[in-house]
Write an enzyme that holds these catalytic residues in place. Structure first.
Site, mmCIF file in Angstrom:
data_model
loop_
_atom_site.group_PDB
_atom_site.id
_atom_site.type_symbol
_atom_site.label_atom_id
_atom_site.label_comp_id
_atom_site.label_asym_id
_atom_site.label_seq_id
_atom_site.Cartn_x
_atom_site.Cartn_y
_atom_site.Cartn_z
ATOM 1 N N HIS A 120 0.864 -1.208 0.000
ATOM 2 C CA HIS A 120 0.000 0.000 0.000
ATOM 3 C C HIS A 120 0.887 1.240 0.000
ATOM 4 O O HIS A 120 1.554 1.518 0.996
ATOM 5 C CB HIS A 120 -0.898 0.020 1.240
ATOM 6 C CG HIS A 120 -1.811 1.203 1.308
ATOM 7 N ND1 HIS A 120 -3.154 1.086 1.583
ATOM 8 C CD2 HIS A 120 -1.599 2.543 1.145
ATOM 9 C CE1 HIS A 120 -3.711 2.282 1.593
ATOM 10 N NE2 HIS A 120 -2.784 3.190 1.325
ATOM 11 N N HIS A 146 1.454 5.473 -2.047
ATOM 12 C CA HIS A 146 1.036 6.536 -2.970
ATOM 13 C C HIS A 146 2.275 7.052 -3.688
ATOM 14 O O HIS A 146 3.159 7.613 -3.055
ATOM 15 C CB HIS A 146 0.375 7.682 -2.192
ATOM 16 C CG HIS A 146 -0.815 7.227 -1.401
ATOM 17 N ND1 HIS A 146 -2.101 7.380 -1.840
ATOM 18 C CD2 HIS A 146 -0.898 6.572 -0.210
ATOM 19 C CE1 HIS A 146 -2.938 6.854 -0.953
ATOM 20 N NE2 HIS A 146 -2.225 6.351 0.046
ATOM 21 N N LYS A 205 -9.968 0.019 -5.003
ATOM 22 C CA LYS A 205 -9.872 0.688 -3.704
ATOM 23 C C LYS A 205 -11.167 1.407 -3.365
ATOM 24 O O LYS A 205 -11.668 2.203 -4.156
ATOM 25 C CB LYS A 205 -8.715 1.701 -3.749
ATOM 26 C CG LYS A 205 -8.519 2.506 -2.467
ATOM 27 C CD LYS A 205 -7.924 1.671 -1.343
ATOM 28 C CE LYS A 205 -7.890 2.414 -0.020
ATOM 29 N NZ LYS A 205 -6.765 3.320 0.140
ATOM 30 N N HIS A 254 -10.355 1.657 2.679
ATOM 31 C CA HIS A 254 -10.051 2.686 3.680
ATOM 32 C C HIS A 254 -11.237 2.656 4.650
ATOM 33 O O HIS A 254 -12.314 3.153 4.326
ATOM 34 C CB HIS A 254 -9.899 4.062 3.022
ATOM 35 C CG HIS A 254 -9.523 5.129 4.002
ATOM 36 N ND1 HIS A 254 -8.331 5.816 3.949
ATOM 37 C CD2 HIS A 254 -10.171 5.604 5.103
ATOM 38 C CE1 HIS A 254 -8.273 6.671 4.959
ATOM 39 N NE2 HIS A 254 -9.380 6.562 5.676
ATOM 40 N N HIS A 300 -4.212 -0.048 6.283
ATOM 41 C CA HIS A 300 -3.615 0.787 7.333
ATOM 42 C C HIS A 300 -4.453 0.804 8.616
ATOM 43 O O HIS A 300 -4.937 1.856 9.043
ATOM 44 C CB HIS A 300 -3.350 2.209 6.845
ATOM 45 C CG HIS A 300 -4.407 2.844 5.993
ATOM 46 N ND1 HIS A 300 -5.734 2.883 6.346
ATOM 47 C CD2 HIS A 300 -4.335 3.465 4.792
ATOM 48 C CE1 HIS A 300 -6.414 3.512 5.402
ATOM 49 N NE2 HIS A 300 -5.586 3.857 4.449
ATOM 50 N N ASP A 308 1.814 2.884 3.340
ATOM 51 C CA ASP A 308 1.008 4.086 3.121
ATOM 52 C C ASP A 308 1.894 5.313 2.932
ATOM 53 O O ASP A 308 1.494 6.436 3.274
ATOM 54 C CB ASP A 308 -0.004 4.312 4.248
ATOM 55 C CG ASP A 308 -1.170 5.190 3.795
ATOM 56 O OD1 ASP A 308 -1.355 5.372 2.580
ATOM 57 O OD2 ASP A 308 -1.895 5.699 4.668
HETATM 58 O O1 DOR Z 1 -2.530 9.819 5.472
HETATM 59 C C1 DOR Z 1 -3.003 9.487 4.400
HETATM 60 N N1 DOR Z 1 -2.543 10.002 3.236
HETATM 61 N N2 DOR Z 1 -4.009 8.610 4.398
HETATM 62 C C2 DOR Z 1 -4.670 8.311 3.277
HETATM 63 O O2 DOR Z 1 -5.595 7.555 3.347
HETATM 64 C C3 DOR Z 1 -4.305 8.958 1.993
HETATM 65 C C4 DOR Z 1 -2.949 9.473 1.983
HETATM 66 C C5 DOR Z 1 -2.678 10.450 0.865
HETATM 67 O O3 DOR Z 1 -3.040 10.160 -0.279
HETATM 68 O O4 DOR Z 1 -2.081 11.488 1.120
HETATM 69 ZN ZN ZN Z 2 -3.042 5.212 1.527
#
Ligand code: DOR
Ligand code: ZN
Length: 344
Positions: free
Chosen positions: A13, A15, A98, A135, A173, A246
């Site tokens: 997981h 980004h 997702k 989520h 998470h 995450d």
């Molecule tokens: O802290 C987070 N940041 N939680 C999330 O669910 C998304 C992520 C983000 O994309 O910045």
């Molecule tokens: Zn995330």
């Protein structure tokens, strides 16, 4: 020298974002992970097979020279998602979709407003063998932010799991003892990812002595009994729990702001910090399962070949990283000591 060798791990997981940011994020992850589940919350979100394929190609193009890193792509669910979208995405190699409740986190405004209307889509995903990544927080104004995960379990997750027993679900998470207990008790098609920040920190680390925006993520850090429950479960080696950082970069000015973004950019130190946690727990023998086996096994993918080595050696996580546009990002645990180091 004390060291530990583990089979090459994956990040289930994260980004990567898009555009110029990819040169930073893909390299930082590819330094130790072979694969990663890439979140689809771009602007605009990745909602169909064509967008998935194009995003995948941009990630591949951003890999460092000679890297064999493999992005595993996900589809962003909305109330407009159709069964045809699921089938086309699956054919394009998308491994998971997702579910963000609308408004739950960064770039989730376009996401799911009516969960019940999505049940036929979950049915199609079950047929197609596509995983559902969740989520798990409700977003109602009147529900306290610290209770939103538990409320999601009670109100929604229990129903989804019982309606779709063959659907593989990753509760992403997780942050609470309630989530740990739920996943332990659920059938074997339910698993969870755990981030480094939720193992290392609790809400005191967010709020005592001043607000610490770089520890702000969603779901928000909880009280220490929940942190303890997460630490205890990973120390048991339970195969339903696996590594998902995450890692979620935001530029420094977007974090240090009157309305700061949620997300910890942990790719620079995640595997090292997880190792530190397992060492603190006296459970270094369980690190490899958590980082390299349980996730691949749950996703039905082969475990990686090769190994990485971590050495017990102090180093300091950088204060900031400068992006190609000249803007800084403050990484997770910036300026702090980590006592395990990746051997390169
Ligand atoms: O802290 C987070 N940041 N939680 C999330 O669910 C998304 C992520 C983000 O994309 O910045
Ligand atoms: Zn995330």
């Amino acid at each position: 020298m004390i060291h530990i060798e583990i089979q090459t791990p994956d990040d289930w997981h994260l980004h990567f974002r898009d555009g110029d940011m990819l040169n930073e994020t893909v390299s930082a992850t590819a330094r130790c992970f072979k694969r990663a589940i890439v979140m689809p919350n771009l602007v605009p979100p990745v909602t169909n097979a064509k967008m998935v394929e194009e995003y995948r190609q941009r990630i591949l193009d951003a890999r460092p020279e000679g890297s064999d890193f493999e992005p595993l792509m996900t589809l962003y669910l909305t109330n407009e998602t159709t069964s045809e979208d699921i089938i086309a995405a699956k054919q394009a190699g998308t491994v998971a979709a997702k579910l963000y409740p609308a408004g739950a986190t960064t770039n989730s405004d376009a996401a799911v407003k009516s969960l019940d209307a999505l049940f036929p889509i979950f049915g199609e995903m079950q047929n197609q063998g596509m995983l559902l990544l969740i989520h798990g927080e409700v977003t109602d104004n009147h529900i306290d932010i610290f209770d939103r995960e538990k409320e999601f379990i009670d109100r929604n997750l229990t129903r989804i799991v019982s309606a779709f027993p063959e659907l593989k679900i990753v509760f992403e998470h997780i942050t609470t003892k309630d989530a740990v207990d739920f996943v332990v008790a659920a059938n074997d098609n339910v698993a969870a990812t755990i981030t480094p920040q939720h193992l290392l920190l609790n809400r005191n680390d967010l709020l005592v002595g001043g607000v610490r925006p770089h520890n702000y993520c969603l779901p928000v850090l909880k009280r220490n009994i929940h942190q303890q429950a997460l630490r205890e479960i990973v120390a048991t080696g339970n195969k339903k729990f696996f590594l998902g950082t995450d890692s979620a970069p935001h530029e420094k000015n977007k974090k240090e702001s009157a309305c700061g973004c949620a997300g910890c950019y942990s790719a620079w130190s995640a595997i090292e910090l997880y190792t530190q946690v397992f060492d603190e727990l006296g459970a270094l023998d369980k690190l490899e399962g958590f980082a390299s086996h349980h996730g691949a096994d749950f996703y039905g993918l082969p475990r990686n070949e090769g190994t990485i080595t971590l050495v017990k050696e102090d180093w300091t996580i950088p204060e900031q990283i400068i992006l190609s546009n000249g803007n800084p990002i403050v990484p997770f645990f910036a300026g702090q000591n980590c006592n395990w180091k990746l051997k390169v």
